[in-house]
Design a protein around this motif. Structure first.
Motif, PDB file in Angstrom:
ATOM      1  N   ARG A 144       9.193  -0.903  26.050  1.00 47.19           N
ATOM      2  CA  ARG A 144       7.800  -1.341  25.956  1.00 47.19           C
ATOM      3  C   ARG A 144       7.569  -2.053  24.612  1.00 47.19           C
ATOM      4  N   ALA A 145       8.113  -1.509  23.534  1.00 50.68           N
ATOM      5  CA  ALA A 145       7.969  -2.130  22.212  1.00 50.68           C
ATOM      6  C   ALA A 145       8.655  -3.489  22.173  1.00 50.68           C
ATOM      7  N   GLN A 146       9.803  -3.602  22.840  1.00 50.73           N
ATOM      8  CA  GLN A 146      10.515  -4.888  22.904  1.00 50.73           C
ATOM      9  C   GLN A 146       9.665  -5.930  23.623  1.00 50.73           C
ATOM     10  N   LEU A 147       9.046  -5.526  24.737  1.00 44.28           N
ATOM     11  CA  LEU A 147       8.173  -6.452  25.470  1.00 44.28           C
ATOM     12  C   LEU A 147       6.983  -6.872  24.618  1.00 44.28           C
ATOM     13  N   GLN A 148       6.400  -5.912  23.905  1.00 40.45           N
ATOM     14  CA  GLN A 148       5.271  -6.230  23.035  1.00 40.45           C
ATOM     15  C   GLN A 148       5.704  -7.189  21.924  1.00 40.45           C
ATOM     16  N   LYS A 149       6.901  -6.948  21.379  1.00 42.89           N
ATOM     17  CA  LYS A 149       7.427  -7.828  20.324  1.00 42.89           C
ATOM     18  C   LYS A 149       7.613  -9.239  20.871  1.00 42.89           C
ATOM     19  N   GLU A 150       8.205  -9.350  22.069  1.00 46.81           N
ATOM     20  CA  GLU A 150       8.429 -10.662  22.677  1.00 46.81           C
ATOM     21  C   GLU A 150       7.110 -11.357  22.970  1.00 46.81           C
ATOM     22  N   ASP A 151       6.122 -10.600  23.458  1.00 43.97           N
ATOM     23  CA  ASP A 151       4.795 -11.178  23.698  1.00 43.97           C
ATOM     24  C   ASP A 151       4.183 -11.680  22.394  1.00 43.97           C
ATOM     25  N   ALA A 152       4.294 -10.883  21.339  1.00 40.26           N
ATOM     26  CA  ALA A 152       3.738 -11.272  20.049  1.00 40.26           C
ATOM     27  C   ALA A 152       4.446 -12.508  19.501  1.00 40.26           C
ATOM     28  N   GLU A 153       5.769 -12.574  19.694  1.00 43.86           N
ATOM     29  CA  GLU A 153       6.515 -13.755  19.249  1.00 43.86           C
ATOM     30  C   GLU A 153       6.086 -14.990  20.034  1.00 43.86           C
ATOM     31  N   ALA A 154       5.889 -14.826  21.333  1.00 47.29           N
ATOM     32  CA  ALA A 154       5.439 -15.953  22.159  1.00 47.29           C
ATOM     33  C   ALA A 154       4.058 -16.417  21.720  1.00 47.29           C
ATOM     34  N   GLU A 155       3.164 -15.474  21.449  1.00 43.63           N
ATOM     35  CA  GLU A 155       1.824 -15.829  20.965  1.00 43.63           C
ATOM     36  C   GLU A 155       1.910 -16.523  19.611  1.00 43.63           C
ATOM     37  N   ALA A 156       2.783 -16.025  18.740  1.00 43.70           N
ATOM     38  CA  ALA A 156       2.952 -16.647  17.425  1.00 43.70           C
ATOM     39  C   ALA A 156       3.490 -18.067  17.561  1.00 43.70           C
ATOM     40  N   ASP A 157       4.453 -18.253  18.462  1.00 40.38           N
ATOM     41  CA  ASP A 157       4.999 -19.595  18.690  1.00 40.38           C
ATOM     42  C   ASP A 157       3.917 -20.540  19.225  1.00 40.38           C
ATOM     43  N   ALA A 158       3.119 -20.044  20.158  1.00 37.15           N
ATOM     44  CA  ALA A 158       2.031 -20.868  20.707  1.00 37.15           C
ATOM     45  C   ALA A 158       1.010 -21.194  19.622  1.00 37.15           C
ATOM     46  N   ALA A 159       0.682 -20.215  18.793  1.00 33.99           N
ATOM     47  CA  ALA A 159      -0.276 -20.462  17.712  1.00 33.99           C
ATOM     48  C   ALA A 159       0.285 -21.465  16.718  1.00 33.99           C
ATOM     49  N   GLN A 160       1.571 -21.368  16.451  1.00 30.47           N
ATOM     50  CA  GLN A 160       2.196 -22.310  15.519  1.00 30.47           C
ATOM     51  C   GLN A 160       2.195 -23.717  16.113  1.00 30.47           C
ATOM     52  N   ALA A 161       2.466 -23.826  17.398  1.00 35.09           N
ATOM     53  CA  ALA A 161       2.428 -25.137  18.060  1.00 35.09           C
ATOM     54  C   ALA A 161       1.009 -25.702  18.021  1.00 35.09           C
ATOM     55  N   ASN A 162       0.017 -24.846  18.272  1.00 34.87           N
ATOM     56  CA  ASN A 162      -1.376 -25.295  18.199  1.00 34.87           C
ATOM     57  C   ASN A 162      -1.727 -25.742  16.789  1.00 34.87           C
ATOM     58  N   ALA A 163      -1.250 -25.003  15.798  1.00 36.45           N
ATOM     59  CA  ALA A 163      -1.525 -25.364  14.410  1.00 36.45           C
ATOM     60  C   ALA A 163      -0.876 -26.698  14.062  1.00 36.45           C
TER      61      ALA A 163
END
Length: 132
Positions: free
Chosen positions: A40-59
């Motif tokens: 579950r923590a791994q999935l949360q980490k991957e989700d957070a990384e995906a969100e961070a990547d999307a936020a970085q792309a938006n930035a």
């Protein structure tokens, strides 16, 4: 009584084995729960990384838009500065033309005054001249 004693001894000897079995089962349950928590923590980490990547792309996209807008603003400012310089030049030309027009008007006024004086002198000379 003998039977009770044998039963008690059997129960006492079975208790450590039973306790050991319970402890093993609890350890297995804890292990499986820890694995589930880790997954579950791994999935949360991957989700957070995906969100961070999307936020970085938006930035990055927003930065690119900001850079383009800044370039457009700089171009427009340069155009406005050029137009202002042209307007200042035209104003200076207009001021020179106005001054020339005022000088020409002053010369015209002086010429009209000279003409009027000349006509007055001519009238006076005619009046004082002997008649023929």
């Amino acid at each position: 009584m003998k039977f009770l004693t044998i039963a008690a001894i059997a129960a006492l000897t079975a208790t450590p084995a039973l306790a050991d079995s319970i402890a093993r089962e609890q350890a297995r349950a804890d292990y499986h729960q820890a694995q589930a928590d880790a997954a579950r923590a791994q999935l949360q980490k991957e989700d957070a990384e995906a969100e961070a990547d999307a936020a970085q792309a938006n930035a990055a996209n927003a930065q690119a838009h900001a850079n383009a807008a800044q370039a457009d603003a700089s171009t427009l400012k340069d155009q406005a500065d050029t137009t202002q310089a042209q307007a200042n030049s035209e104003q200076a030309k207009a001021n020179i033309s106005q001054s020339q027009a005022e000088n020409a008007q002053a010369r015209a006024d002086q010429a009209a005054a000279n003409r009027d004086r000349a006509l007055d002198r001519a009238d006076a000379a005619r009046a004082t001249a002997p008649a023929e």
